[in-house]
Scaffold this active site. Sequence first.
Site, PDB file in Angstrom:
ATOM      1  N   LYS A 160       0.828  -1.215   0.000  1.00  0.00           N
ATOM      2  CA  LYS A 160       0.000   0.000   0.000  1.00  0.00           C
ATOM      3  C   LYS A 160       0.866   1.271   0.000  1.00  0.00           C
ATOM      4  O   LYS A 160       0.489   2.304  -0.534  1.00  0.00           O
ATOM      5  CB  LYS A 160      -0.909  -0.017   1.227  1.00  0.00           C
ATOM      6  CG  LYS A 160      -1.963   1.073   1.194  1.00  0.00           C
ATOM      7  CD  LYS A 160      -2.978   0.940   2.317  1.00  0.00           C
ATOM      8  CE  LYS A 160      -4.017   2.056   2.201  1.00  0.00           C
ATOM      9  NZ  LYS A 160      -4.861   2.176   3.376  1.00  0.00           N
TER      10      LYS A 160
HETATM   11  C1  F1P Z   1       1.808   6.119  -3.925  1.00  0.00           C
HETATM   12  C2  F1P Z   1       1.883   4.636  -4.392  1.00  0.00           C
HETATM   13  C3  F1P Z   1       0.641   4.276  -5.189  1.00  0.00           C
HETATM   14  C4  F1P Z   1       0.688   2.823  -5.636  1.00  0.00           C
HETATM   15  C5  F1P Z   1       0.871   1.906  -4.444  1.00  0.00           C
HETATM   16  C6  F1P Z   1       2.087   2.327  -3.641  1.00  0.00           C
HETATM   17  O1  F1P Z   1       1.163   6.157  -2.719  1.00  0.00           O
HETATM   18  O2  F1P Z   1       3.001   4.533  -5.218  1.00  0.00           O
HETATM   19  O3  F1P Z   1       0.557   5.108  -6.317  1.00  0.00           O
HETATM   20  O4  F1P Z   1      -0.530   2.507  -6.300  1.00  0.00           O
HETATM   21  O5  F1P Z   1      -0.285   1.989  -3.638  1.00  0.00           O
HETATM   22  O6  F1P Z   1       1.999   3.744  -3.290  1.00  0.00           O
HETATM   23  P1  F1P Z   1       0.919   7.539  -1.939  1.00  0.00           P
HETATM   24  O7  F1P Z   1       2.218   8.300  -1.847  1.00  0.00           O
HETATM   25  O8  F1P Z   1      -0.087   8.305  -2.726  1.00  0.00           O
HETATM   26  O9  F1P Z   1       0.432   7.082  -0.583  1.00  0.00           O
END
Ligand code: F1P
Length: 344
Positions: free
Chosen positions: A340
Site C-alpha cells: 500500500k
Molecule cells: C503512492 C503509491 C501508489 C501505488 C501503491 C504504492 O502512494 O506509489 O501510487 O498505487 O499503492 O503507493 P501515496 O504516496 O499516494 O500514498
Amino acid sequence: MSDHTYNEIMHQPQAWSETLNYLNKNVNLYRDMIKKSFDSYLFTGCGTSYNLSLSAAALWQSITQTPTRGIPASEVFLFPEMICVPGGKYLLFGISRSGETTETVKAVKFFRENFQGMTIGISCDEGSSLLKNVHIPLLTSSAHELSVVMSQSFTTMLLTILYLAYFRTGRVNHLTDLSSVLEKLISRYKSLAQQLGENLAFEKFIFLGNGPYYGIAWEGSLKLKEMSLTPTETFHFLEFRHGPKSIVDEKTLIIALTSFKAFQYEKDVLNEMSDLGATIFHIGGKSLDLPARCQEVLIEENVIDDHTAPLLYAVFLQLLGYYRARARGMNPDQPKNLTKVVQL
Ligand code: F1P
C-alpha cells in the site's frame, strides 16, 4: 461481489461531495496561501500520485495562468537543479494518499531546506508525515482507502486541487454538480466498462490523452497494470502515429480520452487506428461516429469541460482495470508484488 477496491471506486460520488463541503467550510485553512503569488507552482508525488501531479499541473496552469509543472518526487532531490532555480519563489504541492511515501516526504523536506517558497500537503490519512512537514496540510479523509491500489483517493485529491485553482479565480461553483453527474454516469456506463474489462480477447492496451487527460491516461494505464497484471502503453494522441502505432492489430484496445479542445485531431488519429483493426474504448464529450468496433462513454452534460471531464473519465478507467482483474481470476485487493505504501 464486494471488496475494498470496488467499494472505494463506487464511493467516489460521496467522497467528492463530502470533500467539496469540507473545502467550502474550511476556507480559512488555505485562503491566504492560495491567493499569494509565486514565480512557479510544482506538483509532486509517486505512482498514482505522480500521475495525479501531471494532470494537476496542466489544470492549475490552464485555470490560474501561472507557470506550473508536475514532477516525480524523486526528481526533486535527485535533480533539483532541473526543477528549481536559485532565488525562485515556489509553491510546492506534495501529493500522497498515505502521506508516508518515503520519496514524497523526502522531496518536501529537501525543498524546504534548499529553496524559497511554501508547501501544501494533500493526503487522505490524518497525522501523516507529509502533513506534518508542510506549511498547509489538507486532509481528504472522505477518500481514506483500505485497498492497495488508489481509486477514490486519486480523484478526490485531484478534485481538491481543482477546487483550489477555482478558488483562486473565484469559480468554485463550477464544481457543484460534479458528484451528481458522476453518479448518473456510473449508473449509465458501468456495465460498458465491465463488458470491455471482461473481454479477454484483447492483448494490447494503449491509453491516449492530451493536456490534462495525459495524466489520467497514465493513471488508467497504471490501474490496468496493477490490478490485472496487463502490460500497457500511454501516449499523447498525435505522438502515437510516430512509430508506436506499428503494433496496432485486431487484438488491440485503444482507450481514448478525447478533449473538447482538440477533438478533431484526436478523432483523426482514432479513425486511422480503427482502420488498422483496433477496437476503441472512447470516453469523451461527443461521439466519434465510427462505423464499428467502438464503445463510447459520452459525457454530454453542459457543466463539463476540459477542466472537469478528466476527473470523471478516471472512474471508468478504474472500473476497466477492476473488471479485467476479476475476469482474469485476480483479487484487486491483493495486487501482485505491490504494497500500500512504498517506504525505503
Ligand atoms: C503512492 C503509491 C501508489 C501505488 C501503491 C504504492 O502512494 O506509489 O501510487 O498505487 O499503492 O503507493 P501515496 O504516496 O499516494 O500514498
